[in-house]
Design a protein around this motif. Structure first.
Motif, mmCIF file in Angstrom:
data_model
loop_
_atom_site.group_PDB
_atom_site.id
_atom_site.type_symbol
_atom_site.label_atom_id
_atom_site.label_comp_id
_atom_site.label_asym_id
_atom_site.label_seq_id
_atom_site.Cartn_x
_atom_site.Cartn_y
_atom_site.Cartn_z
ATOM 1 N N LYS A 134 0.735 -0.809 0.261
ATOM 2 C CA LYS A 134 0.583 0.098 0.088
ATOM 3 C C LYS A 134 0.851 1.526 -0.385
ATOM 4 C CE LYS A 134 -3.353 2.394 2.391
ATOM 5 N NZ LYS A 134 -3.240 3.453 1.449
ATOM 6 N N GLU A 135 1.774 1.404 0.665
ATOM 7 C CA GLU A 135 2.942 2.358 1.187
ATOM 8 C C GLU A 135 3.332 2.561 -0.745
ATOM 9 O OE1 GLU A 135 5.887 2.423 3.724
ATOM 10 O OE2 GLU A 135 4.619 1.555 5.685
ATOM 11 N N LEU A 136 3.725 2.042 -0.827
ATOM 12 C CA LEU A 136 4.162 1.601 -2.342
ATOM 13 C C LEU A 136 3.651 2.220 -3.584
ATOM 14 C CD1 LEU A 136 6.863 0.889 -3.328
ATOM 15 C CD2 LEU A 136 6.304 -1.537 -4.152
ATOM 16 N N MET A 137 2.200 1.790 -3.357
ATOM 17 C CA MET A 137 1.580 2.290 -4.455
ATOM 18 C C MET A 137 1.380 3.686 -4.172
ATOM 19 S SD MET A 137 -1.912 -0.413 -5.047
ATOM 20 C CE MET A 137 -1.764 -0.932 -2.975
ATOM 21 N N ASP A 138 1.195 4.469 -3.043
ATOM 22 C CA ASP A 138 1.040 5.625 -2.363
ATOM 23 C C ASP A 138 2.491 6.054 -2.908
ATOM 24 O OD1 ASP A 138 -1.052 5.180 -1.612
ATOM 25 O OD2 ASP A 138 -0.673 5.554 0.372
ATOM 26 N N VAL A 139 3.335 5.409 -2.817
ATOM 27 C CA VAL A 139 4.609 6.554 -3.728
ATOM 28 C C VAL A 139 4.577 6.188 -5.035
ATOM 29 C CG1 VAL A 139 7.634 6.066 -3.696
ATOM 30 C CG2 VAL A 139 6.207 5.557 -1.875
ATOM 31 N N ILE A 140 4.186 5.386 -5.520
ATOM 32 C CA ILE A 140 3.737 5.409 -7.181
ATOM 33 C C ILE A 140 3.578 6.637 -7.725
ATOM 34 C CG2 ILE A 140 3.504 3.965 -9.003
ATOM 35 C CD1 ILE A 140 4.215 1.662 -7.002
ATOM 36 N N ALA A 141 1.820 6.494 -6.999
ATOM 37 C CA ALA A 141 1.294 7.385 -7.243
ATOM 38 C C ALA A 141 1.819 8.731 -7.599
ATOM 39 C CB ALA A 141 0.107 7.640 -6.388
ATOM 40 N N ASP A 142 2.941 8.686 -6.364
ATOM 41 C CA ASP A 142 3.372 10.228 -6.144
ATOM 42 C C ASP A 142 4.281 10.465 -7.633
ATOM 43 O OD1 ASP A 142 3.305 13.001 -4.561
ATOM 44 O OD2 ASP A 142 5.556 12.216 -2.972
ATOM 45 N N ILE A 143 5.200 9.722 -7.196
ATOM 46 C CA ILE A 143 5.992 9.474 -8.377
ATOM 47 C C ILE A 143 5.250 10.300 -9.778
ATOM 48 C CG2 ILE A 143 7.145 8.643 -9.795
ATOM 49 C CD1 ILE A 143 8.873 7.180 -7.777
ATOM 50 N N GLY A 144 4.193 9.455 -9.755
ATOM 51 C CA GLY A 144 3.176 10.107 -11.300
ATOM 52 C C GLY A 144 3.300 11.215 -11.200
ATOM 53 N N ASN A 145 2.935 12.244 -9.927
ATOM 54 C CA ASN A 145 2.366 13.197 -9.508
ATOM 55 C C ASN A 145 3.579 14.330 -9.640
ATOM 56 O OD1 ASN A 145 -0.428 12.894 -9.065
ATOM 57 N ND2 ASN A 145 0.053 12.489 -7.202
ATOM 58 N N ILE A 146 4.871 13.756 -9.358
ATOM 59 C CA ILE A 146 5.595 14.852 -9.567
ATOM 60 C C ILE A 146 6.096 14.774 -11.204
ATOM 61 C CG2 ILE A 146 8.439 14.389 -8.760
ATOM 62 C CD1 ILE A 146 7.644 13.736 -6.340
ATOM 63 N N LEU A 147 6.080 14.494 -11.581
ATOM 64 C CA LEU A 147 6.321 14.098 -13.366
ATOM 65 C C LEU A 147 5.385 14.261 -13.721
ATOM 66 C CD1 LEU A 147 7.576 10.289 -13.395
ATOM 67 C CD2 LEU A 147 8.975 12.250 -12.728
ATOM 68 N N ASP A 148 4.209 14.347 -13.447
ATOM 69 C CA ASP A 148 3.437 15.488 -14.531
ATOM 70 C C ASP A 148 4.030 17.662 -14.423
ATOM 71 O OD1 ASP A 148 2.506 13.880 -16.079
ATOM 72 O OD2 ASP A 148 1.246 13.022 -14.607
ATOM 73 N N MET A 149 4.594 17.296 -13.052
ATOM 74 C CA MET A 149 4.741 19.395 -12.455
ATOM 75 C C MET A 149 6.168 19.368 -13.503
ATOM 76 S SD MET A 149 5.322 18.725 -8.407
ATOM 77 C CE MET A 149 6.785 19.063 -8.625
ATOM 78 N N ASP A 150 6.229 21.054 -13.802
ATOM 79 C CA ASP A 150 6.807 21.359 -13.940
ATOM 80 C C ASP A 150 8.269 21.593 -12.820
ATOM 81 O OD1 ASP A 150 5.714 22.646 -15.900
ATOM 82 O OD2 ASP A 150 5.077 24.309 -14.462
ATOM 83 N N THR A 151 9.599 21.687 -13.207
ATOM 84 C CA THR A 151 10.474 21.305 -12.761
ATOM 85 C C THR A 151 10.378 21.505 -10.667
ATOM 86 O OG1 THR A 151 11.975 21.570 -14.335
ATOM 87 C CG2 THR A 151 13.063 21.256 -12.719
ATOM 88 N N PRO A 152 10.186 20.514 -9.945
ATOM 89 C CA PRO A 152 10.467 21.376 -8.444
ATOM 90 C C PRO A 152 11.302 22.011 -8.465
ATOM 91 C CG PRO A 152 10.492 18.449 -8.817
ATOM 92 C CD PRO A 152 10.765 19.486 -10.375
ATOM 93 N N LYS A 153 11.914 23.105 -7.220
ATOM 94 C CA LYS A 153 12.355 23.817 -7.085
ATOM 95 C C LYS A 153 13.290 22.827 -6.051
ATOM 96 C CE LYS A 153 13.813 27.652 -4.433
ATOM 97 N NZ LYS A 153 13.150 28.910 -4.226
ATOM 98 N N PRO A 154 14.680 23.218 -6.161
ATOM 99 C CA PRO A 154 15.796 21.609 -5.191
ATOM 100 C C PRO A 154 15.262 22.484 -4.098
ATOM 101 C CG PRO A 154 17.243 23.337 -7.195
ATOM 102 C CD PRO A 154 15.563 23.642 -7.333
ATOM 103 N N GLN A 155 15.710 21.706 -2.999
ATOM 104 C CA GLN A 155 15.988 21.947 -2.060
ATOM 105 C C GLN A 155 17.360 21.231 -1.460
ATOM 106 O OE1 GLN A 155 12.426 20.097 0.276
ATOM 107 N NE2 GLN A 155 11.216 21.805 -1.033
ATOM 108 N N ARG A 156 17.731 22.524 -0.360
ATOM 109 C CA ARG A 156 19.848 22.295 -0.298
ATOM 110 C C ARG A 156 19.219 21.193 1.000
ATOM 111 N NH1 ARG A 156 23.639 24.499 -2.127
ATOM 112 N NH2 ARG A 156 23.117 26.238 -2.874
ATOM 113 N N MET A 157 19.920 20.294 0.820
ATOM 114 C CA MET A 157 20.406 19.152 1.499
ATOM 115 C C MET A 157 21.456 18.679 1.876
ATOM 116 S SD MET A 157 16.848 16.601 0.653
ATOM 117 C CE MET A 157 17.259 16.315 -1.278
ATOM 118 N N LYS A 158 22.299 18.405 3.219
ATOM 119 C CA LYS A 158 23.087 17.537 3.318
ATOM 120 C C LYS A 158 24.033 17.165 2.149
ATOM 121 C CE LYS A 158 25.467 16.171 7.417
ATOM 122 N NZ LYS A 158 24.997 15.141 8.159
ATOM 123 N N ILE A 159 22.699 16.295 0.899
ATOM 124 C CA ILE A 159 23.393 15.179 0.087
ATOM 125 C C ILE A 159 24.098 16.071 -1.014
ATOM 126 C CG2 ILE A 159 22.742 13.272 0.661
ATOM 127 C CD1 ILE A 159 20.337 13.657 -0.793
#
Length: 171
Positions: A134-159
């Protein structure tokens, strides 16, 4: 025309991995802006895999999932080789996705996942249960939403400093 569930299974393991690391990296990679091939860290990871498991064969299935090696030990055992445990959650979900894919698309039920960390000589066993599905299906759906967006604004992280996309995002 592909159904929603078939579209969802057109995601590759790298996208699942990047989802837990950085949404911008996920979006860029998914839109064919791929800079990983020039990364020393990626080359180091491949070398570690080749040295530690030179007898094992990598498997690519349907050009979507790429499993480092497979063993048959009472069940189908999928193995992923990782350099460090720093991104443990992304490693787990990438392997869970492989298991989910094989269950949904190939009808394989008896699957176990193993993440191998050869540098620290550790193995972690992963099981795909209903809650993880179920968690994985939510992740997959969210990935689809992200890919349909304009370029997401980067967020600075340690990595970010070690990321192959650092210059793209921050220079």
């Amino acid at each position: 025309m592909l159904s929603d569930s078939e579209k969802n299974l057109r995601i590759i393991g790298t996208q699942i991995h990047y989802y837990f690391i950085c949404k911008t990296k996920l979006w860029l990679f998914s839109h064919h802006i791929q800079m990983e091939q020039e990364s020393d860290l990626v080359s180091l990871g491949k070398l570690l895999h080749e040295k530690s498991y030179k007898e094992e064969k990598e498997y690519t299935i349907d050009n979507l999932i790429s499993i480092d090696f497979i063993k048959k030990q009472g069940c189908l055992e999928l193995h992923e080789v990782k350099k460090s445990r720093k991104m443990k959650k992304s490693h787990e979900y990438q392997l869970l996705y492989y298991m989910y894919y094989l269950k949904q698309k190939k009808g394989i039920e008896n699957i176990k996942g193993v993440i191998n960390y050869p540098k620290i000589r550790k193995k972690i066993t992963i099981d795909l249960d209903e809650s993880k599905e179920k968690e994985l299906m939510d992740v997959i759906a969210d990935i689809g939403n992200i890919l349909d967006m304009d370029t997401p604004k980067p967020q600075r992280m340690k990595i970010c400093r070690k990321c192959a996309y650092f210059e793209f995002c921050w220079v």
